[in-house]
Motif scaffolding. Structure first.
Motif, PDB file in Angstrom:
ATOM      1  N   THR A  33       3.170  53.231  75.985  1.00 26.22           N
ATOM      2  CA  THR A  33       3.273  53.799  74.625  1.00 26.22           C
ATOM      3  C   THR A  33       2.275  54.923  74.363  1.00 26.22           C
ATOM      4  N   HIS A  60       7.852  59.101  77.066  1.00 25.90           N
ATOM      5  CA  HIS A  60       6.583  59.135  76.354  1.00 25.90           C
ATOM      6  C   HIS A  60       6.188  60.578  76.033  1.00 25.90           C
ATOM      7  N   VAL A 147       4.896  46.724  67.752  1.00 23.16           N
ATOM      8  CA  VAL A 147       3.978  47.758  68.239  1.00 23.16           C
ATOM      9  C   VAL A 147       2.615  47.598  67.578  1.00 23.16           C
ATOM     10  N   SER A 171       2.093  55.316  68.864  1.00 23.78           N
ATOM     11  CA  SER A 171       2.798  54.427  69.785  1.00 23.78           C
ATOM     12  C   SER A 171       4.197  54.110  69.286  1.00 23.78           C
ATOM     13  N   THR A 174       7.152  56.329  70.169  1.00 19.95           N
ATOM     14  CA  THR A 174       7.832  56.177  71.459  1.00 19.95           C
ATOM     15  C   THR A 174       9.132  55.422  71.225  1.00 19.95           C
ATOM     16  N   VAL A 179       9.901  51.482  74.973  1.00 22.72           N
ATOM     17  CA  VAL A 179       8.810  50.526  74.762  1.00 22.72           C
ATOM     18  C   VAL A 179       9.195  49.137  75.249  1.00 22.72           C
TER      19      VAL A 179
END
Length: 256
Positions: A33, A60, A147, A171, A174, A179
């Motif tokens: 991430t 990413h 997340v 993060s 992403t 993920v």
């Protein structure tokens, strides 16, 4: 912003620094991430004196592409970038999942790795039944909550909450499919029984407060390496952002 097309993904990378110093390039690989900017402090330091390469893994940062089911597939992406840049031998530096990728390359292409630095990384994700059930259950909650729960616990106690929130947001940008697929790939990753084959001198640098990949698991791995140096810092799982200067200094001493 150069890119390389590899198996349906456009991989974005940076290739900086002088080429005439004689030292092999340093190649930086970020974790799950994250993106290549995690290495800003290290790149700013090392690019003044030697060639440095970093990339955004597929899905990413500024790279496109879907998630893959194994860490080995990410290692193939990295080899493709090295081939494209005509880098035959390098120092591989990987954080977390990036360290898993580095170990995979060191096992499959040992001739390509002169030295290796593993930052908050391990050879096998090991956990008891209770933690395993908790990890499996965590995948069922809403994505942003999943997340947030994983990223918040990655930092050592006392780290500024506003900075943590910024990393949580980054993060969560992403793609969900990337993920979650790579979460499964990391859980399935296991080279612990083979790391004794890795002959490249290796620095293992870890945060004492890392609860994502606990330091005890790293120490278990270190004992199996033929040539490992261990350094433990007062930090959590995100050493590149929690202790950037100390991490850079440790890498500099090792590669020099």
């Amino acid at each position: 912003m150069p890119q390389l097309e590899v198996d349906g993904a456009a991989l974005t990378y940076d290739d900086e620094g002088p080429r005439d110093g004689g030292a092999v390039p340093l190649v930086f690989v970020h974790g799950w991430t994250a993106n290549r900017r995690r290495w800003d402090h290290q790149i700013a330091h090392f690019a003044e004196k030697r060639r440095v390469v970093r990339l955004d893994l597929r899905g990413h940062g500024e790279s496109s592409g879907a998630g893959v089911k194994t860490v080995a597939e990410l290692a193939k992406d990295l080899i493709a970038v090295l081939d494209h840049l005509k880098i035959e031998r390098c120092v591989l530096i990987g954080h977390s999942m990036g360290g898993m990728i580095a170990q995979t390359v060191a096992l499959s292409h040992p001739e390509r790795v002169e030295r290796m630095v593993l930052v908050n990384s391990i050879g096998r994700m090991a956990y008891n039944r209770g933690r395993g059930l908790l990890m499996a259950a965590s995948t069922l909650v809403p994505f942003k909550l999943f997340v947030a729960a994983n990223i918040q616990r990655a930092f050592a106690p006392g780290y500024p909450r506003d900075e943590i929130r910024a990393y949580v947001k980054s993060s969560a940008d992403t793609p969900r499919e990337v993920v979650m697929t790579l979460y499964g790939a990391m859980r399935a990753f296991d080279v612990l029984d083979r790391v004794g084959e890795i002959q490249a001198p290796t620095l293992m640098i870890h945060g004492y407060h890392d609860i994502q990949l606990p330091v005890q698991q790293m120490l278990r791995m270190a004992k199996a390496y033929p040539d490992a140096t261990v350094r433990i810092l007062d930090a959590g799982h995100e050493l590149p952002v929690e202790k950037p200067a100390e991490l850079t200094a440790a890498i500099d001493r090792f590669v020099s």
